[in-house]
Design a protein around this motif. Structure first.
Motif, mmCIF file in Angstrom:
data_model
loop_
_atom_site.group_PDB
_atom_site.id
_atom_site.type_symbol
_atom_site.label_atom_id
_atom_site.label_comp_id
_atom_site.label_asym_id
_atom_site.label_seq_id
_atom_site.Cartn_x
_atom_site.Cartn_y
_atom_site.Cartn_z
ATOM 1 N N ALA A 111 42.160 27.047 51.073
ATOM 2 C CA ALA A 111 40.823 27.632 50.508
ATOM 3 C C ALA A 111 40.873 29.142 50.431
ATOM 4 O O ALA A 111 40.588 29.766 49.614
ATOM 5 N N ARG A 112 41.271 29.546 51.554
ATOM 6 C CA ARG A 112 41.473 31.066 51.715
ATOM 7 C C ARG A 112 42.274 31.766 50.653
ATOM 8 O O ARG A 112 42.103 32.599 50.055
ATOM 9 N N ALA A 113 43.572 31.007 50.487
ATOM 10 C CA ALA A 113 44.425 31.550 49.426
ATOM 11 C C ALA A 113 44.014 31.434 48.140
ATOM 12 O O ALA A 113 44.190 32.200 47.231
ATOM 13 N N ILE A 114 43.260 30.471 47.787
ATOM 14 C CA ILE A 114 42.649 30.184 46.430
ATOM 15 C C ILE A 114 41.535 31.144 46.102
ATOM 16 O O ILE A 114 41.550 31.958 45.092
ATOM 17 N N GLU A 115 40.955 31.536 47.133
ATOM 18 C CA GLU A 115 39.772 32.641 47.123
ATOM 19 C C GLU A 115 40.464 34.146 47.003
ATOM 20 O O GLU A 115 39.943 34.834 46.265
ATOM 21 N N GLU A 116 41.488 34.184 47.667
ATOM 22 C CA GLU A 116 42.232 35.455 47.426
ATOM 23 C C GLU A 116 42.867 35.669 46.027
ATOM 24 O O GLU A 116 42.995 36.693 45.563
ATOM 25 N N ILE A 176 40.914 45.544 35.762
ATOM 26 C CA ILE A 176 41.847 46.758 35.257
ATOM 27 C C ILE A 176 42.231 46.434 34.052
ATOM 28 O O ILE A 176 42.259 47.560 33.067
ATOM 29 N N ASN A 177 42.511 45.262 33.468
ATOM 30 C CA ASN A 177 43.111 44.848 32.125
ATOM 31 C C ASN A 177 41.950 45.510 31.278
ATOM 32 O O ASN A 177 42.136 46.185 30.157
ATOM 33 N N SER A 178 40.655 44.877 31.477
ATOM 34 C CA SER A 178 39.518 45.338 30.442
ATOM 35 C C SER A 178 39.364 46.609 30.147
ATOM 36 O O SER A 178 39.014 47.231 29.407
ATOM 37 N N VAL A 179 39.402 47.686 31.520
ATOM 38 C CA VAL A 179 39.140 49.029 31.692
ATOM 39 C C VAL A 179 40.242 49.702 30.708
ATOM 40 O O VAL A 179 39.957 50.440 29.816
ATOM 41 N N GLN A 180 41.562 49.165 31.031
ATOM 42 C CA GLN A 180 42.518 49.854 30.315
ATOM 43 C C GLN A 180 42.316 49.613 28.906
ATOM 44 O O GLN A 180 42.384 50.517 27.991
ATOM 45 N N ASN A 206 42.871 37.852 40.737
ATOM 46 C CA ASN A 206 42.499 37.742 39.368
ATOM 47 C C ASN A 206 41.444 38.631 38.633
ATOM 48 O O ASN A 206 41.772 38.979 37.721
ATOM 49 N N ALA A 207 40.138 38.533 39.376
ATOM 50 C CA ALA A 207 39.062 39.410 39.060
ATOM 51 C C ALA A 207 39.447 40.898 38.915
ATOM 52 O O ALA A 207 39.164 41.511 38.123
#
Length: 151
Positions: free
Chosen positions: A84-89, A100-104, A94-95
């Motif tokens: 669960a911790r790995a999934i949250e990380e 970063i992608n949307s700002v770029q 990804n967020a």
């Protein structure tokens, strides 16, 4: 148990010994028939928590077999917590990448400094659901920061 990382089966007398040694603090009560059984929750080789049960009656007394069973369950709970911790990380990463992608993308066509501030502030406000976003830029020449922009 957090210190040793080992399952513990504690009778009333052992619980009282640990209290006297300052190892544990009583929360609730200990009866003459109390038994406490706890196992460590481990992820990646370190203890991150405890899974424990306690009985206050003579009718329910825990034994070594119960300790083994709870330890088995605790291993699986620890593994599930790790996943669960790995999934949250991964979701967090990804967020961050999406931000970063949307700002770029938004900055690609902008040359106006205020428009860049607006785009960055809007994206950060959207991702973090913030009421206020502050952007402060340090001016190296004057060694000062101008007033913070509230977007």
């Amino acid at each position: 148990m957090l210190r040793t990382g080992e399952p513990q089966l504690l009778t009333r007398d052992r619980q009282l010994d640990l209290v006297e040694q300052g190892e544990v603090e009583i929360i609730g009560s200990i009866t003459d028939e109390s038994t406490w059984l706890g196992v460590p929750l481990k992820t990646e080789g370190r203890t991150v928590g405890v899974l424990a049960v306690q009985s206050y009656t003579k009718d329910v007394q825990y034994a070594e077999q119960d300790k083994e069973l709870l330890a088995f369950v605790g291993q699986h709970v620890g593994a599930a917590l790790s996943r669960a911790r790995a999934i949250e990380e991964t979701r967090q990463r990804n967020a961050e990448l999406a931000l970063i992608n949307s700002v770029q993308e938004a900055l690609a066509g902008e040359l106006d400094l205020q428009a860049i501030y607006d785009v960055v502030g809007d994206k950060i406000q959207e991702v973090f659901d913030a009421q206020v976003v502050d952007i402060g830029i340090y001016d190296d020449a004057s060694r000062m920061s101008p007033p913070v922009l509230l977007i």
